[in-house]
Write an enzyme that holds these catalytic residues in place. Structure first.
Site, PDB file in Angstrom:
ATOM      1  N   LYS A 130      54.189  45.303   9.862  1.00  0.00           N
ATOM      2  CA  LYS A 130      54.010  44.327   8.496  1.00  0.00           C
ATOM      3  C   LYS A 130      55.248  43.643   8.623  1.00  0.00           C
ATOM      4  CE  LYS A 130      51.666  45.882   5.433  1.00  0.00           C
ATOM      5  NZ  LYS A 130      50.313  45.875   5.009  1.00  0.00           N
ATOM      6  N   ASP A 170      47.725  40.922   2.120  1.00  0.00           N
ATOM      7  CA  ASP A 170      48.310  42.379   1.516  1.00  0.00           C
ATOM      8  C   ASP A 170      48.655  42.241  -0.168  1.00  0.00           C
ATOM      9  OD1 ASP A 170      49.165  45.331   2.331  1.00  0.00           O
ATOM     10  OD2 ASP A 170      50.476  44.654   0.897  1.00  0.00           O
TER      11      ASP A 170
HETATM   12  P1  NDP Z   1      46.360  42.772  -4.602  1.00  0.00           P
HETATM   13  O1  NDP Z   1      48.248  42.381  -5.789  1.00  0.00           O
HETATM   14  O2  NDP Z   1      45.475  42.208  -4.437  1.00  0.00           O
HETATM   15  O3  NDP Z   1      46.614  44.239  -5.922  1.00  0.00           O
HETATM   16  C1  NDP Z   1      47.015  45.488  -6.468  1.00  0.00           C
HETATM   17  C2  NDP Z   1      46.192  45.691  -7.545  1.00  0.00           C
HETATM   18  O4  NDP Z   1      47.543  46.875  -7.953  1.00  0.00           O
HETATM   19  C3  NDP Z   1      46.906  44.816  -8.680  1.00  0.00           C
HETATM   20  O5  NDP Z   1      46.057  44.833  -9.685  1.00  0.00           O
HETATM   21  C4  NDP Z   1      47.523  44.616  -9.521  1.00  0.00           C
HETATM   22  O6  NDP Z   1      48.513  44.805 -10.932  1.00  0.00           O
HETATM   23  C5  NDP Z   1      48.276  46.925  -9.006  1.00  0.00           C
HETATM   24  N1  NDP Z   1      48.677  47.014  -9.088  1.00  0.00           N
HETATM   25  C6  NDP Z   1      49.884  47.551  -8.037  1.00  0.00           C
HETATM   26  N2  NDP Z   1      50.947  48.283  -8.602  1.00  0.00           N
HETATM   27  C7  NDP Z   1      50.719  48.747  -9.420  1.00  0.00           C
HETATM   28  C8  NDP Z   1      50.691  50.011 -10.291  1.00  0.00           C
HETATM   29  N3  NDP Z   1      52.023  50.118  -9.905  1.00  0.00           N
HETATM   30  N4  NDP Z   1      50.346  50.719 -12.002  1.00  0.00           N
HETATM   31  C9  NDP Z   1      48.909  49.417 -11.954  1.00  0.00           C
HETATM   32  N5  NDP Z   1      48.620  48.801 -11.479  1.00  0.00           N
HETATM   33  C10 NDP Z   1      49.177  48.420 -10.086  1.00  0.00           C
HETATM   34  O7  NDP Z   1      46.316  43.756  -3.263  1.00  0.00           O
HETATM   35  P2  NDP Z   1      45.607  44.907  -2.529  1.00  0.00           P
HETATM   36  O8  NDP Z   1      44.414  44.976  -3.254  1.00  0.00           O
HETATM   37  O9  NDP Z   1      45.439  44.165  -1.377  1.00  0.00           O
HETATM   38  O10 NDP Z   1      46.445  46.257  -2.218  1.00  0.00           O
HETATM   39  C11 NDP Z   1      46.053  47.290  -2.909  1.00  0.00           C
HETATM   40  C12 NDP Z   1      46.297  48.404  -1.761  1.00  0.00           C
HETATM   41  O11 NDP Z   1      45.989  48.508  -0.554  1.00  0.00           O
HETATM   42  C13 NDP Z   1      48.658  48.074  -1.470  1.00  0.00           C
HETATM   43  O12 NDP Z   1      48.413  49.404  -0.926  1.00  0.00           O
HETATM   44  C14 NDP Z   1      48.077  48.177   0.321  1.00  0.00           C
HETATM   45  O13 NDP Z   1      48.793  48.029   0.949  1.00  0.00           O
HETATM   46  C15 NDP Z   1      46.779  48.324   0.534  1.00  0.00           C
HETATM   47  N6  NDP Z   1      45.417  47.789   1.200  1.00  0.00           N
HETATM   48  C16 NDP Z   1      45.656  46.480   1.458  1.00  0.00           C
HETATM   49  C17 NDP Z   1      44.659  46.538   2.579  1.00  0.00           C
HETATM   50  C18 NDP Z   1      44.151  44.986   2.417  1.00  0.00           C
HETATM   51  O14 NDP Z   1      42.694  44.493   2.924  1.00  0.00           O
HETATM   52  N7  NDP Z   1      44.218  43.551   1.133  1.00  0.00           N
HETATM   53  C19 NDP Z   1      44.118  46.849   3.350  1.00  0.00           C
HETATM   54  C20 NDP Z   1      44.982  48.201   3.587  1.00  0.00           C
HETATM   55  C21 NDP Z   1      45.476  48.696   2.434  1.00  0.00           C
HETATM   56  P3  NDP Z   1      47.868  43.232 -11.653  1.00  0.00           P
HETATM   57  O15 NDP Z   1      47.319  42.615 -10.911  1.00  0.00           O
HETATM   58  O16 NDP Z   1      48.744  43.629 -12.633  1.00  0.00           O
HETATM   59  O17 NDP Z   1      49.557  42.871 -10.149  1.00  0.00           O
END
Ligand code: NDP
Length: 451
Positions: A130, A170
């Site tokens: 990672k 991510d």
């Molecule tokens: P993104 O950056 O695409 O999306 C994250 C979302 O979560 C955004 O909308 C962000 O808000 C919101 N967010 C983050 N922190 C908070 C918080 N504290 N409170 C409310 N909303 C929050 O990330 P991903 O969707 O790619 O990843 C999300 C999770 O999934 C992570 O834990 C990642 O490690 C995990 N994951 C991702 C994978 C992937 O393929 N992308 C694979 C496996 C796991 P804002 O839009 O305002 O920034």
């Protein structure tokens, strides 16, 4: 460290805490994986003799480097980036890059550690790694993001490659960032090594379904959990957190399977749309315009509301999918969900539920709870499909890739259930996922000697 008795899990945990001070999320992740391993270590003294546990909690390599870049006003910024190459027993290191203000080595280590076992569960022959940077892409122009990505890759290229380490996206790293990083990688190495990074655009080496894979895979996993109870998603009410890659495609697939998603969230608060989301509008705001959920209620006819500072967990639902970030759902949230009759909780994010929240779910016989390393493994599984297609110079169709994703999620679900039952943890997805992931990696490490 070599004096610690290998079967003494508490001593190993203590040693991890001493050797990695202040890295609380890493400690938490190690604790979660090690907790159900007692019976496994008793049945397999060879793991202890070979010091598998002591070796598995220590990354094979940790790289940290400076990333200077120039913004649109000519100001110079200095970011820190890192890559933790945790375990290569099963194949090249594989795991995403996260761009997030304040990202620490401890967070990257927790994510890398989880990734080892998640990748093992996919059965795809990929090791765990990672990385990421404390760069915050929010509010930055495309040109700024490009300069940052190019600067990062100017150092990172020497540590990665199709058979060495294969990063992906991510939080904060989507198709745009992957494109800029891949472009710079290709320019430096002077070769089209498409398999050096995944999450590429479908037109230039990317895999069909990669964008959708984590969210779709999560919902396929939930489908399997429900099927085990002779139930399905039809007519269910779903609440997700986040509004990014994982969340939006989880909503999309849940809708396709007949459920209604009524809440999601981002850094502006929690959006509640009791009629079910207008997904196209959500995608336009979050993926195309890179905007805030606060814009949704004004552009949607109906009763949608945004509550700043709130989490979605107080909203009644059958299925809760935390898909935003680590430790976003605590004990109180878990109690609220249980009081409202939640039936399934499955993690789209990595470690989104605190230990206390997990304990609440696991104590309730009416709640099925699945940890991220099983439920969100669809993303990395399709990344492995992307590597395979790049190596063979072939392309699979969307339908073919989607079917393969379904098959992987079905297989992970079955592995978790069977492994849990075999070790006396009937119905416990946490134990099943951790034991199955661990033994796969441990057996490979055992076979490969003391390295
Ligand atoms: P993104 O950056 O695409 O999306 C994250 C979302 O979560 C955004 O909308 C962000 O808000 C919101 N967010 C983050 N922190 C908070 C918080 N504290 N409170 C409310 N909303 C929050 O990330 P991903 O969707 O790619 O990843 C999300 C999770 O999934 C992570 O834990 C990642 O490690 C995990 N994951 C991702 C994978 C992937 O393929 N992308 C694979 C496996 C796991 P804002 O839009 O305002 O920034």
């Amino acid at each position: 460290m070599s004096t610690v008795p290998a079967t003494d899990l508490d001593a190993i945990l203590e040693s991890v805490e001493d050797r990695n001070p202040g890295e609380l999320e890493f400690h938490q992740a190690v604790h979660e994986v090690l907790a159900p391993l007692g019976p496994v270590l008793e049945a397999h003294p060879e793991y202890s003799r070979a010091r598998i546990l002591e070796r598995i909690v220590e990354p094979e390599r940790q790289i940290m480097f400076r990333v200077p870049w120039v913004d649109d006003h000519g100001e110079i910024h200095v970011q820190r980036a890192m890559r933790v190459q945790f375990n290569s027993a099963l194949g090249p290191y594989k795991g995403g890059l996260r761009f997030h203000a304040g990202l620490s080595l401890g967070t990257v280590k927790f994510l890398g550690f989880e990734q080892i076992f998640k990748n093992a569960l996919t059965g795809q022959g990929i090791g765990g790694g990672k990385g990421g940077s404390d760069f915050d892409p929010k509010g930055r122009s495309d040109a700024e993001v490009m300069r940052f990505c190019q600067s990062l890759m100017t150092e990172m290229y020497r540590h990665i490659g199709p058979d060495i380490d294969v990063p992906a996206g991510d939080q904060g790293v989507g198709g745009r960032e992957i494109g800029y990083m891949y472009g710079q990688y290709k320019r430096i190495v002077g070769a089209s090594e498409a398999g050096a990074i995944t999450g590429k655009g479908v037109g230039w080496g990317g895999a069909q379904v990669r964008t959708e894979a984590t969210g779709y895979g999560l919902v396929y996993f939930v489908q399997e959990m429900l099927a085990h109870e002779d139930d399905d998603l039809h007519g269910k009410t779903v609440v997700v957190s986040g509004a990014g890659n994982v969340s939006l495609f989880a909503i999309e697939q849940a809708n396709k399977l007949g459920a209604t998603c009524v809440a999601c969230s981002d850094s502006s608060g929690t959006l509640h749309d009791p009629d079910g989301f207008d997904l196209e509008l959500l995608k336009t705001i979050k993926l195309v315009e890179r905007g805030s959920l606060a814009e949704y209620p004004g552009r949607r006819r109906g009763a949608a509301t945004l509550t700043p500072g709130a989490t979605p967990w107080g909203i009644a639902c059958d299925i809760a999918l935390p898909c935003a970030t680590q430790n976003e759902l605590d004990e109180e949230d878990a109690q609220a969900l249980v009081a409202n009759g939640v039936q399934v909780v499955a993690e789209g994010a990595n470690m989104p539920c605190t230990d206390e929240a997990v304990a609440v779910f696991q104590a309730d016989p009416n709640v099925a709870y699945a940890p991220g390393k099983a439920a969100n493994a669809g993303g990395v599984a399709v990344s492995a499909f992307e590597m395979a297609q790049n190596a063979a110079r072939i392309r699979w169709s969307f339908a073919d890739s989607d079917e393969r994703l379904r098959a992987v999620m079905r297989q992970i679900h079955e592995t978790c259930r069977k492994t849990a039952a075999r070790h006396g943890f009937e119905g416990d997805y946490v134990a099943g996922a951790n034991i199955a992931g661990f033994t796969t990696v441990a057996d490979a490490m055992l076979a490969q000697g003391v390295v």
